[in-house]
Every structure is written in structure tokens, then in C-alpha cells.
Design a protein around this motif. Structure first.
Motif, PDB file in Angstrom:
ATOM      1  N   GLU A  14     -25.515  54.469 -45.391  1.00 60.04           N
ATOM      2  CA  GLU A  14     -24.681  55.515 -45.993  1.00 60.04           C
ATOM      3  C   GLU A  14     -23.816  56.270 -44.990  1.00 60.04           C
ATOM      4  OE1 GLU A  14     -27.237  57.871 -48.500  1.00 60.04           O
ATOM      5  OE2 GLU A  14     -27.113  56.416 -50.138  1.00 60.04           O
ATOM      6  N   SER A  15     -24.259  56.349 -43.737  1.00 59.16           N
ATOM      7  CA  SER A  15     -23.472  57.052 -42.714  1.00 59.16           C
ATOM      8  C   SER A  15     -22.309  56.192 -42.205  1.00 59.16           C
ATOM      9  CB  SER A  15     -24.371  57.437 -41.538  1.00 59.16           C
ATOM     10  OG  SER A  15     -24.909  56.263 -40.949  1.00 59.16           O
ATOM     11  N   ARG A  16     -22.253  54.936 -42.642  1.00 61.40           N
ATOM     12  CA  ARG A  16     -21.178  54.018 -42.246  1.00 61.40           C
ATOM     13  C   ARG A  16     -20.456  53.523 -43.507  1.00 61.40           C
ATOM     14  NH1 ARG A  16     -22.775  50.407 -37.108  1.00 61.40           N
ATOM     15  NH2 ARG A  16     -23.306  52.149 -35.754  1.00 61.40           N
ATOM     16  N   PRO A  17     -19.479  54.288 -44.017  1.00 62.48           N
ATOM     17  CA  PRO A  17     -18.845  53.965 -45.307  1.00 62.48           C
ATOM     18  C   PRO A  17     -18.274  52.547 -45.416  1.00 62.48           C
ATOM     19  CG  PRO A  17     -18.036  56.064 -44.442  1.00 62.48           C
ATOM     20  CD  PRO A  17     -18.920  55.478 -43.393  1.00 62.48           C
ATOM     21  N   VAL A  18     -17.711  52.028 -44.323  1.00 64.20           N
ATOM     22  CA  VAL A  18     -17.124  50.678 -44.408  1.00 64.20           C
ATOM     23  C   VAL A  18     -18.240  49.639 -44.546  1.00 64.20           C
ATOM     24  CG1 VAL A  18     -15.555  49.006 -43.374  1.00 64.20           C
ATOM     25  CG2 VAL A  18     -15.176  51.435 -42.981  1.00 64.20           C
ATOM     26  N   GLY A  19     -19.225  49.718 -43.663  1.00 59.62           N
ATOM     27  CA  GLY A  19     -20.352  48.785 -43.725  1.00 59.62           C
ATOM     28  C   GLY A  19     -21.098  48.899 -45.042  1.00 59.62           C
ATOM     29  N   TYR A  20     -21.261  50.128 -45.509  1.00 54.30           N
ATOM     30  CA  TYR A  20     -21.928  50.388 -46.790  1.00 54.30           C
ATOM     31  C   TYR A  20     -21.200  49.636 -47.913  1.00 54.30           C
ATOM     32  CZ  TYR A  20     -23.677  53.073 -50.822  1.00 54.30           C
ATOM     33  OH  TYR A  20     -24.237  53.436 -52.016  1.00 54.30           O
ATOM     34  N   THR A  21     -19.864  49.792 -47.958  1.00 61.14           N
ATOM     35  CA  THR A  21     -19.064  49.163 -49.009  1.00 61.14           C
ATOM     36  C   THR A  21     -19.101  47.643 -48.904  1.00 61.14           C
ATOM     37  OG1 THR A  21     -17.634  51.109 -48.976  1.00 61.14           O
ATOM     38  CG2 THR A  21     -16.802  49.183 -50.143  1.00 61.14           C
ATOM     39  N   VAL A  22     -19.012  47.128 -47.680  1.00 58.07           N
ATOM     40  CA  VAL A  22     -19.076  45.676 -47.448  1.00 58.07           C
ATOM     41  C   VAL A  22     -20.353  45.090 -48.061  1.00 58.07           C
ATOM     42  CG1 VAL A  22     -19.578  43.980 -45.612  1.00 58.07           C
ATOM     43  CG2 VAL A  22     -17.576  45.468 -45.435  1.00 58.07           C
ATOM     44  N   PHE A  23     -21.492  45.705 -47.771  1.00 57.27           N
ATOM     45  CA  PHE A  23     -22.755  45.143 -48.258  1.00 57.27           C
ATOM     46  C   PHE A  23     -22.981  45.404 -49.743  1.00 57.27           C
ATOM     47  CE2 PHE A  23     -23.484  44.994 -43.685  1.00 57.27           C
ATOM     48  CZ  PHE A  23     -23.793  43.637 -43.584  1.00 57.27           C
ATOM     49  N   MET A  24     -22.396  46.477 -50.275  1.00 57.92           N
ATOM     50  CA  MET A  24     -22.446  46.691 -51.723  1.00 57.92           C
ATOM     51  C   MET A  24     -21.690  45.559 -52.429  1.00 57.92           C
ATOM     52  SD  MET A  24     -24.144  49.387 -52.880  1.00 57.92           S
ATOM     53  CE  MET A  24     -23.358  50.014 -54.381  1.00 57.92           C
TER      54      MET A  24
END
Length: 196
Positions: A14-24
Motif C-alpha cells: 500500500e505504501s507503493r501505489p505503482v507496485g500496488y496497482t501492478v499486482f492488483m
């Protein structure tokens, strides 16, 4: 990963919005990494709730290349669940001056791998390969009772046979269930149970 493992992992991202979105996106669509990294704003249709998969990204010798999908089945529309739509809307709203044909994740496979390592290290989740998130999506669909044809369409497999060869071990053996249902049918006559 199980659904529970993914939840623990994604919370750590959650503290990494880009990585969070990629894995979502990967977890809820089963896109290949190259397909994910090639996505542009015009590929995401919130009115129809679909992501259009129509290209593949690769970095070779420090240069970025966009290729068409390898097979006809690679061209597909993947319907998004609401949780993913909401995530993508938030993410796209934060991008500065992004054009309809710009890549929304302007990174490479190595970057995605480093994001995964971060998430696994910070969540304590078992380490899997980035490509295994695609397998996790397929397992999730099978657990939900989706047919091999539907799984094949969603993953962009050319043949259902490929899906069956890869995931047949995840499909439960329904032989006993089928036999029990056949017994029920055999004991009915015009809707009335026979008594023996």
C-alpha cells in the motif's frame, strides 16, 4: 498464492501505489507481465468495465519495444471486478499529463521483480515468481468453479487444451458427484420419486 496470502502481500504494497496497482491488475486479470507493462489509458474502458489486451512490452538491450500478441487469442477483453476498477481510477487520476497512448506503467520486468521482492519481504508472504501471479489468478478462477473455456479466454490461451494441461490438477474430480446426480435422475419418473 492463496487469496489470504495475496491479501497480506497487497497490504504490504500500500505504501507503493505503482507496485500496488501492478499486482492488483495481475491478480484480478491474469495478464502476462509484458501485457501489463504495455497497457495505456485507451486500453481501459470504465464504461464497459474491460481492459483490452492488444500488445506486449519488452525491453531488449536497453530499448523499449511494443509487439502485437503472439497469437489471435492474445487479443482479448478482460472484464474487471469493481475493486480493480476503483484501484485503476485512483491510479490514473494521479498520473501527470498522461496521454491516451502512453504506457501507464513505464517500467520493465526487473522493476516488477523488485516490487515483488519488497512486498514478499515486508509481508512475510512466500516468494513466488512474478509469472506465478498469473497462475494464482487461474487457480482463483478454478476455485470459483469457472470452466476451462472461460479460464482459457481470460488468460488468452490459444487452445483450451493448454489450460487443461497447465491446470488440470486444480480441477476437482467430480466423478462421485456425477454418479450421485445420475442416481437421482434414475430414481425419478416424470418428476415423482420411485419407491422401491
Amino acid at each position: 498464492w492463496t487469496n489470504e496470502e495475496f491479501k497480506v502481500f497487497i497490504e504490504a504494497m500500500e505504501s507503493r501505489p505503482v507496485g500496488y496497482t501492478v499486482f492488483m491488475v495481475m491478480y484480478y486479470t491474469g495478464l502476462r507481465v509484458g501485457e501489463l507493462l504495455a497497457l495505456t489509458p485507451e486500453d481501459i474502458d470504465f464504461d464497459r468495465h474491460v481492459i483490452s489486451v492488444n500488445k506486449n512490452y519488452q525491453r531488449l538491450n536497453g530499448k523499449d519495444y511494443i509487439y502485437p500478441p503472439k497469437t489471435e487469442a492474445g487479443y482479448r477483453e478482460v472484464v474487471m471486478p469493481k475493486v480493480l476498477e476503483s484501484c485503476l481510477k485512483d491510479y490514473l487520476a494521479k498520473l501527470y499529463d498522461v496521454q491516451p497512448t502512453d504506457r501507464i506503467f513505464p517500467y520493465d520486468r526487473g522493476w516488477v521483480g523488485r516490487q515483488m521482492k519488497y512486498g514478499c519481504d515486508h509481508s512475510g508472504t512466500q516468494k513466488i515468481r512474478v509469472h506465478d501471479v498469473r497462475h494464482t489468478h487461474a487457480s482463483l478462477l478454478i476455485d470459483m468453479g469457472c470452466t476451462p473455456l472461460l479460464v482459457a479466454e481470460r488468460l488468452g490461451h490459444e487452445r483450451v487444451q493448454t489450460t487443461m494441461e497447465t491446470y488440470s490438477h486444480l480441477y476437482p474430480n467430480k466423478q462421485t458427484e456425477v454418479a450421485a446426480q445420475l442416481d437421482v435422475i434414475a430414481t425419478k419418473d416424470d418428476g415423482y420419486e420411485k419407491t422401491s
